[in-house]
Design a protein around this motif. Structure first.
Motif, PDB file in Angstrom:
ATOM      1  N   ARG A  50      -7.481   9.141  -9.927  1.00 15.94           N
ATOM      2  CA  ARG A  50      -6.143   9.361  -9.352  1.00 15.94           C
ATOM      3  C   ARG A  50      -6.166  10.194  -8.066  1.00 15.94           C
ATOM      4  N   ASP A  51      -7.325  10.609  -7.565  1.00 16.65           N
ATOM      5  CA  ASP A  51      -7.373  11.224  -6.229  1.00 16.65           C
ATOM      6  C   ASP A  51      -6.829  10.202  -5.236  1.00 16.65           C
ATOM      7  N   GLN A  52      -6.135  10.689  -4.223  1.00 12.73           N
ATOM      8  CA  GLN A  52      -5.601   9.797  -3.200  1.00 12.73           C
ATOM      9  C   GLN A  52      -6.269  10.129  -1.871  1.00 12.73           C
ATOM     10  N   MET A  53      -6.694   9.057  -1.179  1.00 14.67           N
ATOM     11  CA  MET A  53      -7.473   9.220   0.042  1.00 14.67           C
ATOM     12  C   MET A  53      -6.951   8.291   1.125  1.00 14.67           C
ATOM     13  N   ILE A  54      -7.390   8.541   2.351  1.00 10.77           N
ATOM     14  CA  ILE A  54      -7.076   7.687   3.486  1.00 10.77           C
ATOM     15  C   ILE A  54      -8.317   6.865   3.823  1.00 10.77           C
ATOM     16  N   VAL A  55      -8.138   5.561   4.003  1.00 11.68           N
ATOM     17  CA  VAL A  55      -9.224   4.663   4.403  1.00 11.68           C
ATOM     18  C   VAL A  55      -9.111   4.417   5.899  1.00 11.68           C
ATOM     19  N   ASN A  56     -10.179   4.709   6.626  1.00 11.98           N
ATOM     20  CA  ASN A  56     -10.260   4.451   8.061  1.00 11.98           C
ATOM     21  C   ASN A  56     -10.778   3.028   8.232  1.00 11.98           C
ATOM     22  N   LYS A  57      -9.893   2.118   8.643  1.00 13.19           N
ATOM     23  CA  LYS A  57     -10.261   0.704   8.754  1.00 13.19           C
ATOM     24  C   LYS A  57     -10.916   0.348  10.083  1.00 13.19           C
ATOM     25  N   ILE A  58     -10.862   1.234  11.062  1.00 16.14           N
ATOM     26  CA  ILE A  58     -11.376   0.869  12.381  1.00 16.14           C
ATOM     27  C   ILE A  58     -12.788   1.368  12.644  1.00 16.14           C
ATOM     28  N   GLY A  59     -13.281   2.278  11.833  1.00 18.17           N
ATOM     29  CA  GLY A  59     -14.584   2.889  12.090  1.00 18.17           C
ATOM     30  C   GLY A  59     -15.722   1.906  12.218  1.00 18.17           C
ATOM     31  N   PHE A  68     -24.820   7.563   2.779  1.00 18.36           N
ATOM     32  CA  PHE A  68     -24.025   8.533   2.033  1.00 18.36           C
ATOM     33  C   PHE A  68     -22.540   8.544   2.399  1.00 18.36           C
ATOM     34  N   GLU A  69     -22.091   7.686   3.329  1.00 15.44           N
ATOM     35  CA  GLU A  69     -20.651   7.567   3.556  1.00 15.44           C
ATOM     36  C   GLU A  69     -20.005   6.947   2.319  1.00 15.44           C
ATOM     37  N   ILE A  70     -18.771   7.330   2.071  1.00 19.83           N
ATOM     38  CA  ILE A  70     -18.004   6.758   0.970  1.00 19.83           C
ATOM     39  C   ILE A  70     -17.149   5.640   1.552  1.00 19.83           C
ATOM     40  N   VAL A  71     -17.314   4.434   0.989  1.00 20.28           N
ATOM     41  CA  VAL A  71     -16.625   3.268   1.524  1.00 20.28           C
ATOM     42  C   VAL A  71     -15.765   2.601   0.457  1.00 20.28           C
ATOM     43  N   VAL A  72     -14.769   1.874   0.935  1.00 20.59           N
ATOM     44  CA  VAL A  72     -13.930   1.035   0.088  1.00 20.59           C
ATOM     45  C   VAL A  72     -14.274  -0.401   0.438  1.00 20.59           C
ATOM     46  N   ASP A 163     -18.602  -7.758   5.568  1.00 22.37           N
ATOM     47  CA  ASP A 163     -17.299  -8.427   5.557  1.00 22.37           C
ATOM     48  C   ASP A 163     -16.427  -7.950   4.404  1.00 22.37           C
ATOM     49  N   GLN A 164     -17.044  -7.468   3.322  1.00 25.87           N
ATOM     50  CA  GLN A 164     -16.284  -6.990   2.163  1.00 25.87           C
ATOM     51  C   GLN A 164     -15.760  -5.568   2.368  1.00 25.87           C
ATOM     52  N   ILE A 165     -16.363  -4.824   3.277  1.00 26.41           N
ATOM     53  CA  ILE A 165     -15.998  -3.426   3.446  1.00 26.41           C
ATOM     54  C   ILE A 165     -14.677  -3.302   4.190  1.00 26.41           C
ATOM     55  N   VAL A 166     -13.734  -2.584   3.552  1.00 28.72           N
ATOM     56  CA  VAL A 166     -12.415  -2.336   4.151  1.00 28.72           C
ATOM     57  C   VAL A 166     -12.518  -1.210   5.165  1.00 28.72           C
ATOM     58  N   GLY A 167     -13.244  -0.161   4.805  1.00 28.51           N
ATOM     59  CA  GLY A 167     -13.393   0.984   5.689  1.00 28.51           C
ATOM     60  C   GLY A 167     -14.024   2.146   4.955  1.00 28.51           C
ATOM     61  N   LYS A 168     -14.109   3.274   5.666  1.00 29.09           N
ATOM     62  CA  LYS A 168     -14.698   4.465   5.051  1.00 29.09           C
ATOM     63  C   LYS A 168     -13.591   5.472   4.749  1.00 29.09           C
ATOM     64  N   THR A 169     -13.874   6.311   3.777  1.00 25.46           N
ATOM     65  CA  THR A 169     -12.920   7.354   3.408  1.00 25.46           C
ATOM     66  C   THR A 169     -13.535   8.703   3.718  1.00 25.46           C
ATOM     67  N   SER A 170     -12.709   9.587   4.182  1.00 26.27           N
ATOM     68  CA  SER A 170     -13.221  10.940   4.416  1.00 26.27           C
ATOM     69  C   SER A 170     -12.144  11.992   4.199  1.00 26.27           C
ATOM     70  N   VAL A 171     -10.895  11.579   3.975  1.00 28.41           N
ATOM     71  CA  VAL A 171      -9.813  12.542   3.788  1.00 28.41           C
ATOM     72  C   VAL A 171      -9.166  12.327   2.432  1.00 28.41           C
ATOM     73  N   ARG A 172      -9.215  13.372   1.595  1.00 25.82           N
ATOM     74  CA  ARG A 172      -8.485  13.367   0.326  1.00 25.82           C
ATOM     75  C   ARG A 172      -7.215  14.167   0.562  1.00 25.82           C
ATOM     76  N   TYR A 173      -6.050  13.562   0.308  1.00 18.58           N
ATOM     77  CA  TYR A 173      -4.789  14.259   0.555  1.00 18.58           C
ATOM     78  C   TYR A 173      -4.010  14.576  -0.721  1.00 18.58           C
TER      79      TYR A 173
END
Length: 186
Positions: A50-59, A68-72, A163-173
């Motif tokens: 249930r942590d909520q994060m922001i996905v950076n889609k442009i990186g 070690f990056e966390i990706v969606v 192609d499956q990767i949406v983006g990386k996450t780095s901010v938990r809000y």
């Protein structure tokens, strides 16, 4: 008559402003950033259910994932997963006695802790995973959850295509007491 025309003009101005705002929000969410909610325990102890994060889609339009990056990524048409990039194209990955080996060289994983004194990662070699690759193919990565004993990741799914990767996450809000900017390797 002038008052009615002025009211109509105000409504049109408000309507234009709202349409522009919704259009910008759509563009930002579709192409730049989007929220994601962590579902399940596969990234414990780093990320909680249930942590909520922001996905950076442009990186990744301008560069490739780093180790070690966390990706969606899209695991299926209906489901996105969140995992950590462990292996990059051209590399051979193995885990022996809880030690990660990249091209036969041991690599520290500072984000892993002794999780209830259990075996963190069962031993495996890249060749044993779906696809039976000797090295990770171009435009693909190997991903693992931080909670290695309870994670559906490349050990089951195989390599993940860029192609499956949406983006990386780095901010938990959310939750507020755990707001965080995740650093590489944390």
């Amino acid at each position: 008559m002038g008052k009615q025309k002025k009211k109509k003009s105000e409504w049109l101005d408000w309507l234009k402003a709202l349409l522009i705002a919704f259009g910008l929000a759509f563009i930002v969410r579709t192409f730049l950033f989007a929220p994601i909610v962590v579902d399940g325990p596969s990234m414990l102890p780093t990320l909680h259910d249930r942590d909520q994060m922001i996905v950076n889609k442009i990186g990744y339009r301008f560069g490739d994932p780093e180790r070690f990056e966390i990706v969606v990524f899209h695991a299926s048409d209906q489901k996105d997963f969140i995992k950590r990039v462990i292996g990059l194209p051209g590399e051979h990955i193995a885990v022996r006695d809880n030690v990660l080996y990249v091209n036969d060289q041991p690599v520290e994983q500072p984000f892993l802790t002794e999780y209830n004194n259990e075996i963190l990662t069962n031993d495996f070699e890249l060749e044993e995973l779906p696809g039976e690759y000797k090295t990770i193919p171009e435009d693909q990565v190997l991903v693992l959850g931080d909670n290695r004993g309870n994670s559906t990741d490349s050990r089951i799914l195989g390599m993940i295509s860029m192609d499956q990767i949406v983006g990386k996450t780095s901010v938990r809000y959310w939750p507020f007491d755990r707001i965080d900017i995740m650093k590489l390797g944390e």
